[in-house]
Design a protein around this motif. Structure first.
Motif, PDB file in Angstrom:
ATOM      1  N   UNK A  35       4.910   1.245 -11.347  1.00 47.03           N
ATOM      2  CA  UNK A  35       5.744   1.675 -12.467  1.00 47.03           C
ATOM      3  C   UNK A  35       5.469   0.808 -13.694  1.00 47.03           C
ATOM      4  N   UNK A  36       5.387  -0.517 -13.449  1.00 48.95           N
ATOM      5  CA  UNK A  36       5.154  -1.420 -14.563  1.00 48.95           C
ATOM      6  C   UNK A  36       3.758  -1.242 -15.137  1.00 48.95           C
ATOM      7  N   UNK A  37       2.785  -0.976 -14.269  1.00 48.23           N
ATOM      8  CA  UNK A  37       1.429  -0.759 -14.763  1.00 48.23           C
ATOM      9  C   UNK A  37       1.397   0.485 -15.650  1.00 48.23           C
ATOM     10  N   UNK A  91       0.836  -1.199   0.000  1.00 47.34           N
ATOM     11  CA  UNK A  91       0.000   0.000   0.000  1.00 47.34           C
ATOM     12  C   UNK A  91       0.870   1.249   0.000  1.00 47.34           C
ATOM     13  N   UNK A  92       1.885   1.261   0.876  1.00 47.88           N
ATOM     14  CA  UNK A  92       2.746   2.439   0.966  1.00 47.88           C
ATOM     15  C   UNK A  92       3.541   2.634  -0.311  1.00 47.88           C
ATOM     16  N   UNK A  93       4.058   1.558  -0.828  1.00 47.49           N
ATOM     17  CA  UNK A  93       4.934   1.678  -1.992  1.00 47.49           C
ATOM     18  C   UNK A  93       4.158   1.964  -3.275  1.00 47.49           C
ATOM     19  N   UNK A  94       2.934   1.492  -3.335  1.00 55.05           N
ATOM     20  CA  UNK A  94       2.112   1.744  -4.532  1.00 55.05           C
ATOM     21  C   UNK A  94       1.913   3.242  -4.714  1.00 55.05           C
ATOM     22  N   UNK A 112       3.682  -9.372 -13.147  1.00 51.82           N
ATOM     23  CA  UNK A 112       3.686 -10.781 -12.751  1.00 51.82           C
ATOM     24  C   UNK A 112       4.879 -11.074 -11.843  1.00 51.82           C
ATOM     25  N   UNK A 113       6.026 -10.561 -12.246  1.00 53.43           N
ATOM     26  CA  UNK A 113       7.243 -10.805 -11.476  1.00 53.43           C
ATOM     27  C   UNK A 113       7.080 -10.289 -10.043  1.00 53.43           C
ATOM     28  N   UNK A 114       6.595  -9.053  -9.934  1.00 53.98           N
ATOM     29  CA  UNK A 114       6.454  -8.442  -8.607  1.00 53.98           C
ATOM     30  C   UNK A 114       5.485  -9.244  -7.735  1.00 53.98           C
ATOM     31  N   UNK A 115       4.364  -9.650  -8.370  1.00 55.23           N
ATOM     32  CA  UNK A 115       3.374 -10.412  -7.590  1.00 55.23           C
ATOM     33  C   UNK A 115       3.962 -11.741  -7.121  1.00 55.23           C
ATOM     34  N   UNK A 116       4.668 -12.407  -8.040  1.00 51.74           N
ATOM     35  CA  UNK A 116       5.285 -13.683  -7.656  1.00 51.74           C
ATOM     36  C   UNK A 116       6.292 -13.478  -6.523  1.00 51.74           C
ATOM     37  N   UNK A 117       7.093 -12.424  -6.648  1.00 49.99           N
ATOM     38  CA  UNK A 117       8.085 -12.171  -5.602  1.00 49.99           C
ATOM     39  C   UNK A 117       7.415 -11.909  -4.250  1.00 49.99           C
ATOM     40  N   UNK A 118       6.330 -11.125  -4.290  1.00 51.09           N
ATOM     41  CA  UNK A 118       5.613 -10.854  -3.033  1.00 51.09           C
ATOM     42  C   UNK A 118       5.075 -12.144  -2.427  1.00 51.09           C
TER      43      UNK A 118
END
Lengths: 292, 271
Positions: free
Chosen positions: A252-254, A236-239, A263-269
């Motif tokens: 940024x990617x969006x 939330x904060x970083x978004x 996808x990468x970010x979600x997988x990493x999270x």
């Protein structure tokens, strides 16, 4: 009580620990509650790992199939290879490691601060009737404020750098710990407390001998919830306001139409969240063995 | 907390207890009058005596026991142990509750340790715990957690914890009530042995007539008169015979019939 949108395990915890604790209140009825605490604690072995891997493998297969064999364009659904490629690309730029580390740092700092505050408040409200009556309503109201509502205010007050983010994460982490610890302390088996009193324990000795050990399982489950919550508040904060980190990678990617990086970010999270939870889970096992 | 810590292996002498016009009323629900549970309880208990408090459930037996332990205070009258007023959670008494109330995260031995008088030194404490484990025949279970032992064993741990105090007065609140019939008999015999080894004054709350007959020197019946609220002593019976007693003795059978009659239960006893 649902602090958590990140997967069932942490949310299920409180109920299992209550079960683990109940032999305390029941102990001495006809059944010695044999095996009860073992419930909720699964043994991890090869078969468990294998079973747990079935659904991810299935999802990966479906993903592969959908991205390669259907007409869905890459900008909507990148292939697994493209996502890995995006990761390699970011790593080569030196960004991937930085993003992960900065996010981890924020989560852990915010979690540590929030959990400590939550513990202190939980202990105060759980042990003192006066503090309970004075603080609990206010804390309940603060808890009811949706996380994102804090963000504009924190930005105005604390600027745009690390402080507001860590503060937000700390707010997020404090409440699960506060709630579970205060409730657990309030509900320590009154029979045990009375027995302690009968055997001459004073207030402090009662706290260290009976009350604190009795709430160890709840403290751990509170910490586990808090960690999940910390990840939630991190994103939330970083978004909304950041120039680094996994949440930033998402926005940024969006903005740039880089679905592969999303996808990468979600997988990493998912991986980071699950790993940190598993680590706390390991600690939990050890502690529960000792304290129940 | 002022607790005297005698050498652990040496038993404190049994102490006399005196109840002078003890009454206890609990505040009622808002708008309702207070609820009188006990009134005018007069009783002198000799050192080393075993007294059973007997009465129907809910008649205030446990409340009376809590007055003696100092866990609760009377609203009328006073209580003394050895001539001095009973303090809050008085350390001259030890209580074994109806439930064992063991700390689930501590081993059996460490639970018994909890009962040691404050300031007992480590070595002496360990020796005393070992001695008590032996007395309640649980040496083999010293390192088990409460969840790993049976109800009867847990109750013996609870008893050992109470004895660890070297109490002048031992208070037992239906200690065997939750146990099965056979275990209960074994535990009663154990209590007789314990009393011989460490003769404290014992006040035992029970609703089991046979238990009272097997253990007590005197049985104190608590009851409520139909025209007055609050339970008080309705009868005191001396039980003859040295312990262990023949459970089938005719003298006891006659007493049992009297007690059951007094409790309002038909005894079906042939005179």
């Amino acid at each position: 009580m649902s602090f958590d949108e990140r997967g069932g395990a942490p949310v299920l915890r409180p109920s299992t620990t209550t079960e683990g604790r109940s032999p305390a209140s029941r102990n001495g009825r006809k059944d010695p509650a044999q095996g009860a605490p073992a419930r909720g604690r699964r043994r991890i072995n090869g078969a468990t790992l294998l079973l747990g891997a079935v659904v991810p493998a299935l999802l990966l297969t479906i993903w592969l199939f959908a991205s390669e064999a259907t007409a869905i364009p890459d900008y909507l659904l990148p292939s697994p290879a493209q996502v890995v490629g995006a990761g390699v690309e970011l790593a080569n730029q030196g960004l991937l490691g930085t993003y992960i580390l900065i996010s981890l740092q924020r989560v852990l700092t915010g979690f540590a601060i929030g959990a400590s505050i939550g513990l202190a408040l939980g202990a105060l409200v759980g042990l003192s009737g006066l503090a309970d009556r004075m603080l609990a309503p206010t804390l309940g109201a603060i808890r009811a404020v949706p996380s994102l509502a804090w963000l504009p205010l924190l930005t105005v007050f604390l600027g745009i750098f690390e402080t507001p983010k860590i503060t937000l994460i700390a707010i997020g982490a404090a409440f699960p710990v506060y709630t579970t610890v205060s409730a657990a302390l309030r509900h320590v088996d009154p029979h045990l407390v009375e027995a302690g009193r009968a055997f001459g324990l004073g207030r402090l000795a009662l706290l260290t001998t009976v009350q604190l050990p009795a709430v160890v399982p709840s403290v751990i489950s509170g910490l586990r919830l808090a960690l999940a919550q910390a990840w939630l508040f991190l994103v939330a904060a970083e978004l909304l306001a950041s120039s680094m980190g996994l949440g930033f990678l998402l926005t940024d990617s969006a903005n740039n139409g880089r679905t592969d990086r999303i996808f990468l970010a979600i997988l990493l999270l998912a991986i980071l969240g699950k790993t940190s939870d598993a680590l706390v889970g390991l600690g939990e096992r050890a502690l529960l063995k000792r304290w129940s | 907390m002022t607790s005297i810590a005698p050498a652990p292996t040496q038993t404190t002498p049994a102490l006399p207890v005196s109840l002078n016009g003890v009454g206890r009323a609990f505040p009622g629900a808002p708008g309702e009058p207070e609820r009188l549970v006990l009134r005018d309880v007069e009783l002198k208990i000799a050192p080393g005596e075993i007294v059973a408090l007997l009465g129907p459930s809910g008649c205030g037996k446990s409340t009376l026991l809590r007055q003696i332990s100092g866990l609760d205070r009377p609203t009328a009258g006073s209580l003394t142990i050895d001539g001095t007023r009973i303090a809050a959670a008085d350390q001259r008494c030890a209580v074994a509750f109806q439930e064992p109330r063991l700390l689930p995260w501590r081993t059996v031995a460490r639970n018994i340790e909890l009962g040691l008088p404050r300031g007992t030194d480590r070595a002496a404490g360990r020796a005393r715990v070992a001695e008590l484990l032996d007395l309640v025949q649980l040496t083999h279970a010293a390192d088990l957690k409460p969840r790993q032992i049976s109800g009867g064993m847990a109750q013996r741990v609870s008893l050992a914890r109470a004895l660890a105090r070297n109490p002048g007065v031992l208070l037992l609140d239906e200690p065997f009530g939750a146990l099965d019939a056979l275990t209960r008999l074994t535990m009663q015999d154990l209590l007789v042995d314990i009393h011989r080894a460490e003769p404290a004054t014992i006040v035992l709350v029970t609703h089991d007539v046979d238990e009272a007959l097997a253990l007590a020197d005197r049985i104190v019946l608590l009851g409520t008169r139909f025209d007055r609220p609050g339970a008080t002593i309705s009868r005191i019976l001396e039980v003859p015979g040295k312990r262990p007693r023949d459970r089938a003795s005719t003298v006891l059978a006659r007493l049992r019939a009297q007690l059951l009659d007094a409790l309002g239960v038909p005894s079906h006893h042939d005179r």
